[in-house]
Design a protein around this motif. Structure first.
Motif, PDB file in Angstrom:
ATOM      1  N   ALA A  92       0.974  -1.348   0.052  1.00  0.00           N
ATOM      2  CA  ALA A  92      -0.013   0.116  -0.010  1.00  0.00           C
ATOM      3  C   ALA A  92       0.871   1.226  -0.011  1.00  0.00           C
ATOM      4  N   PRO A  93       1.699   1.353   0.787  1.00  0.00           N
ATOM      5  CA  PRO A  93       2.508   2.758   0.863  1.00  0.00           C
ATOM      6  C   PRO A  93       3.260   2.849  -0.409  1.00  0.00           C
ATOM      7  N   ILE A  94       4.056   1.760  -0.783  1.00  0.00           N
ATOM      8  CA  ILE A  94       4.642   1.530  -2.129  1.00  0.00           C
ATOM      9  C   ILE A  94       3.878   2.193  -3.236  1.00  0.00           C
ATOM     10  N   ALA A  95       2.681   1.633  -3.250  1.00  0.00           N
ATOM     11  CA  ALA A  95       1.755   1.852  -4.501  1.00  0.00           C
ATOM     12  C   ALA A  95       1.468   3.395  -4.490  1.00  0.00           C
ATOM     13  N   ASP A  96       1.066   3.801  -2.996  1.00  0.00           N
ATOM     14  CA  ASP A  96       0.567   5.038  -3.023  1.00  0.00           C
ATOM     15  C   ASP A  96       1.790   6.277  -3.282  1.00  0.00           C
ATOM     16  N   PHE A  97       2.898   5.756  -2.889  1.00  0.00           N
ATOM     17  CA  PHE A  97       4.228   6.779  -3.104  1.00  0.00           C
ATOM     18  C   PHE A  97       4.641   6.836  -4.361  1.00  0.00           C
ATOM     19  N   LEU A  98       4.996   5.577  -4.898  1.00  0.00           N
ATOM     20  CA  LEU A  98       5.572   5.451  -6.421  1.00  0.00           C
ATOM     21  C   LEU A  98       4.627   5.370  -7.294  1.00  0.00           C
ATOM     22  N   GLY A  99       3.410   5.254  -7.377  1.00  0.00           N
ATOM     23  CA  GLY A  99       2.367   5.171  -8.230  1.00  0.00           C
ATOM     24  C   GLY A  99       2.344   3.521  -8.573  1.00  0.00           C
ATOM     25  N   ARG A 100       1.096   3.043  -8.928  1.00  0.00           N
ATOM     26  CA  ARG A 100       0.686   1.646  -9.000  1.00  0.00           C
ATOM     27  C   ARG A 100       1.851   1.132 -10.085  1.00  0.00           C
ATOM     28  N   ARG A 101       2.150   1.536 -11.219  1.00  0.00           N
ATOM     29  CA  ARG A 101       3.178   0.754 -11.972  1.00  0.00           C
ATOM     30  C   ARG A 101       4.590   0.623 -11.485  1.00  0.00           C
ATOM     31  N   TYR A 102       5.275   1.832 -11.141  1.00  0.00           N
ATOM     32  CA  TYR A 102       6.418   1.626 -10.734  1.00  0.00           C
ATOM     33  C   TYR A 102       6.680   0.996  -9.408  1.00  0.00           C
ATOM     34  N   ALA A 103       5.563   0.857  -8.501  1.00  0.00           N
ATOM     35  CA  ALA A 103       5.670  -0.065  -7.549  1.00  0.00           C
ATOM     36  C   ALA A 103       5.550  -1.596  -7.874  1.00  0.00           C
ATOM     37  N   MET A 104       4.983  -1.841  -9.063  1.00  0.00           N
ATOM     38  CA  MET A 104       5.018  -3.251  -9.703  1.00  0.00           C
ATOM     39  C   MET A 104       6.269  -3.659 -10.256  1.00  0.00           C
ATOM     40  N   VAL A 105       7.139  -2.480 -10.608  1.00  0.00           N
ATOM     41  CA  VAL A 105       8.514  -2.889 -11.184  1.00  0.00           C
ATOM     42  C   VAL A 105       9.416  -3.085  -9.968  1.00  0.00           C
ATOM     43  N   VAL A 106       9.341  -2.593  -8.685  1.00  0.00           N
ATOM     44  CA  VAL A 106      10.129  -2.819  -7.756  1.00  0.00           C
ATOM     45  C   VAL A 106       9.910  -4.044  -7.208  1.00  0.00           C
ATOM     46  N   TRP A 220      -5.109   7.680  -8.991  1.00  0.00           N
ATOM     47  CA  TRP A 220      -3.685   7.911  -8.502  1.00  0.00           C
ATOM     48  C   TRP A 220      -3.229   9.109  -8.966  1.00  0.00           C
ATOM     49  N   LEU A 221      -3.352   9.447 -10.222  1.00  0.00           N
ATOM     50  CA  LEU A 221      -3.093  10.769 -10.706  1.00  0.00           C
ATOM     51  C   LEU A 221      -3.688  11.851 -10.202  1.00  0.00           C
ATOM     52  N   VAL A 222      -4.859  11.805 -10.250  1.00  0.00           N
ATOM     53  CA  VAL A 222      -5.923  12.802  -9.660  1.00  0.00           C
ATOM     54  C   VAL A 222      -5.580  13.285  -8.313  1.00  0.00           C
ATOM     55  N   PHE A 223      -4.993  12.128  -7.429  1.00  0.00           N
ATOM     56  CA  PHE A 223      -5.017  12.193  -6.125  1.00  0.00           C
ATOM     57  C   PHE A 223      -3.498  13.114  -5.989  1.00  0.00           C
ATOM     58  N   HIS A 224      -2.801  12.810  -6.968  1.00  0.00           N
ATOM     59  CA  HIS A 224      -1.372  13.298  -6.812  1.00  0.00           C
ATOM     60  C   HIS A 224      -1.592  14.807  -7.845  1.00  0.00           C
ATOM     61  N   ASP A 225      -2.634  15.291  -7.956  1.00  0.00           N
ATOM     62  CA  ASP A 225      -2.911  16.691  -8.639  1.00  0.00           C
ATOM     63  C   ASP A 225      -2.230  16.868 -10.191  1.00  0.00           C
ATOM     64  N   LYS A 226      -2.387  15.439 -10.926  1.00  0.00           N
ATOM     65  CA  LYS A 226      -2.074  15.364 -12.372  1.00  0.00           C
ATOM     66  C   LYS A 226      -3.270  15.225 -12.986  1.00  0.00           C
ATOM     67  N   ILE A 258     -14.051  11.575 -10.912  1.00  0.00           N
ATOM     68  CA  ILE A 258     -12.896  11.221  -9.890  1.00  0.00           C
ATOM     69  C   ILE A 258     -12.384  12.568  -9.083  1.00  0.00           C
ATOM     70  N   GLN A 259     -12.198  13.579  -9.834  1.00  0.00           N
ATOM     71  CA  GLN A 259     -11.870  14.853  -9.116  1.00  0.00           C
ATOM     72  C   GLN A 259     -12.743  15.102  -7.948  1.00  0.00           C
TER      73      GLN A 259
END
Length: 563
Positions: A92-106, A220-226, A258-259
């Protein structure tokens, strides 16, 4: 770009299909790691190196002269689950911090490290077990991240089917592990089992490369203002380019929903922490406990009893080649999951889970009663009946509880706490996974096939939990699901008839979607709304303080109502 096909009048792009297939490689990794250990425990070279053997044991006699203690076999199998439990909570913290995709890579990188630890030992069973635990960290984090990513990114019209591909790939991974194991069991030396484990490196490499080509979760993008990137992501899954998404009402309305929901959560609740998953307001605690209960009950169906120890179980009922029986069981599991995807999309979530729980219970009662009434080794007919009942149990499981629970984990929780609640639910799955994997050898020694009666009762309990507590979430956006759980007039057993404000039924949502695609419900004045684009790609009129126009101009708010 263009739509690949349409569902309920809504365009579906090739990206939607691709993200389902690529992200589901996380499920394949899970399944492959689950399926391989059952056969590896019976391979002569693995027994000779890591089990307790009598003096003079050789490769040709290892099957008869070597055996694992209950503690050792339990730890080798179950330490994976300890790793997955920790991984699910860290996911959870990894996915929230890095984003869903980069978390999967790690997480894929962590899994690969675990595989390397396993295949570099030839004498120390503890190193092999620790390697499985390290791999479990990656598997557990992926099991929380993948269904969440698929549910957040996929169009609502096919969300169930796309999320269910995660379970399909789990079954595919199990089947491939069985097939590779039967192909390598004749190899001389440690390559017989090292090959099976080592091939597992290929799957996270495929996932790591492929997921970077997919769009990030728009929520996730909206939650991080993107919001601009979120609009692009929404457009891609519908087969639209960036410019097409800016001018099309469909992704703009989705983005507005979503917004609106994210803004409401920020204003009324603030930032989320783990304790927020246990607050009773907005039925957050209710849904946390529901998700944890459903994931626990999925383990208690008894499916992993067959997947982890199936080869040993079938050997005990007098089957000469238990490897082949495992492949048959795996093929049934894989093939029937295709039916499960269709069932979950066509008949919703509640009905199939209730019927599935009853069906699974019936055949487990048959399995346990047959094995208890007579000794299977002395009665070939009893052994065959037990195999048939096991296959019919897997048929029901693969069509209902296997895909259904993973779908629900992705679509039941609110955006603000979704990652953490999904992690808690998945962690409860892995807790029971560990308990069953470790204690099953002891339980089998004590009560033998009467173990099936325990699982049969748990399946009936699962059907009751679904009926009394689970809301029907099919055909709704994730924001609408949140509204439904917070509607005091809606009960679980009536939730199938619930629809958002401005819609008379869920069928009405489908018809409205078809009309929207045909541009029948957008008058010239309404069309102009999407032309007045702001910097975030959403027009001022579309974003009307969280209100989105529903049918015939009725206000339609996706944000929960303040208490």
């Amino acid at each position: 770009m263009g739509a690949l096909f349409h569902v309920e009048g809504v365009p579906i792009g090739i990206t939607s299909v691709a993200l389902a297939l690529i992200a589901s490689m996380g499920g394949f990794i899970f399944g492959y790691d689950t399926g391989q250990i059952s056969d590896i425990l019976l391979m002569p070279d693995f027994l000779l190196r890591f089990a307790d053997c009598s003096s003079g044991a050789t490769l040709t006699t290892a099957t008869d002269t070597c055996s694992f203690t209950n503690v050792r076999s339990g730890l080798i199998v179950a330490l994976l689950s300890i790793g997955t439990l920790a991984g699910a909570l860290m996911g959870a913290p990894i996915a929230d911090f890095l984003g869903r995709r980069y978390a999967m890579v790690v997480e894929c990188g962590v899994f690969i490290i675990g595989v390397i630890v396993q295949i570099t030992t030839t004498q120390t069973w503890q190193q092999f077990a620790v390697g499985r635990m390290i791999s479990g960290l990656g598997v557990g984090a992926l099991s929380a991240a993948v269904p969440m990513y698929q549910a957040e990114t996929a169009p609502a019209q096919i969300r169930g089917s796309l999320t269910a591909t995660y379970q399909l790939f789990i079954t595919f991974g199990i089947l491939i592990a069985y097939c590779i194991s039967i192909g390598t069991r004749g190899y001389d030396g440690p390559s017989s089992w090292q090959t099976v484990v080592g091939i597992g490196i290929a799957w996270p490499v495929i996932l790591s490369v492929g997921i970077l080509l997919m769009p990030e979760s728009p929520r996730w993008l909206v939650f991080h203002d993107k919001p601009e990137l979120a609009l692009q992501s929404l457009g891609r899954v519908h087969g639209m380019t960036r410019d097409e998404a800016r001018g099309h009402p469909l992704p703009n309305k989705h983005l507005a929903e979503i917004q609106s929901n994210v803004d409401f959560e920020r204003q009324s609740i603030g930032r989320s922490g783990w304790l927020d998953c246990f607050r009773p307001q907005k039925k957050v605690l209710y849904r946390t406990l529901l998700g944890m209960s459903l994931q626990s009950l999925q383990q208690l169906t008894g499916a992993n009893y067959f997947f982890y120890y199936g080869a040993t179980v079938f050997q005990s009922v007098g089957i000469s080649d238990s490897f082949v029986t495992q492949i048959i069981l795996g093929a049934v599991n894989f093939g029937c999951t295709f039916g499960g995807i269709l069932i979950m999309e066509k008949f919703g979530r509640r009905g199939p889970l209730i019927i599935g729980g009853i069906w699974q219970s019936l055949w487990l009662f048959v399995f346990a009663a047959a094995g208890t009434a007579k000794v299977p080794q002395d009665n070939p007919g009893i052994g065959k009946l037990m195999i048939v009942s096991a296959c019919l149990f897997i048929l029901g499981y693969a069509m209902t509880w296997a895909p259904g629970i993973w779908i629900l984990i992705g679509e039941t929780f609110p955006t603000r706490t979704r990652a953490k609640q999904a992690s808690l639910a998945t962690a409860s799955n892995w807790i029971w996974n560990f308990l069953l994997a470790f204690f099953t050898p002891f339980i089998i020694n004590a009560i033998d096939f009467r173990y099936g009666f325990v699982f049969a009762s748990c399946n009936l309990l699962g059907a009751a939990v679904v009926y009394f507590f689970l809301y029907e979430s099919s055909d709704l956006s994730l924001e609408a699901v949140d509204m439904m759980y917070n509607d005091p007039a809606c009960k679980p057993w009536t939730s199938g008839r619930w629809a958002p404000a401005g819609y008379s039924s869920r069928k009405d949502i489908e018809e409205q979607g078809k009309a929207a695609q045909a541009h029948k419900d957008f008058a010239p004045g309404e069309e102009s709304r999407v032309e007045n684009i702001h910097g975030n790609g959403v027009s001022e009129k579309t974003m009307n303080n969280g209100k989105i126009e529903g049918v015939n101009g009725a206000p339609y708010s996706m944000a929960p109502q303040a208490e």
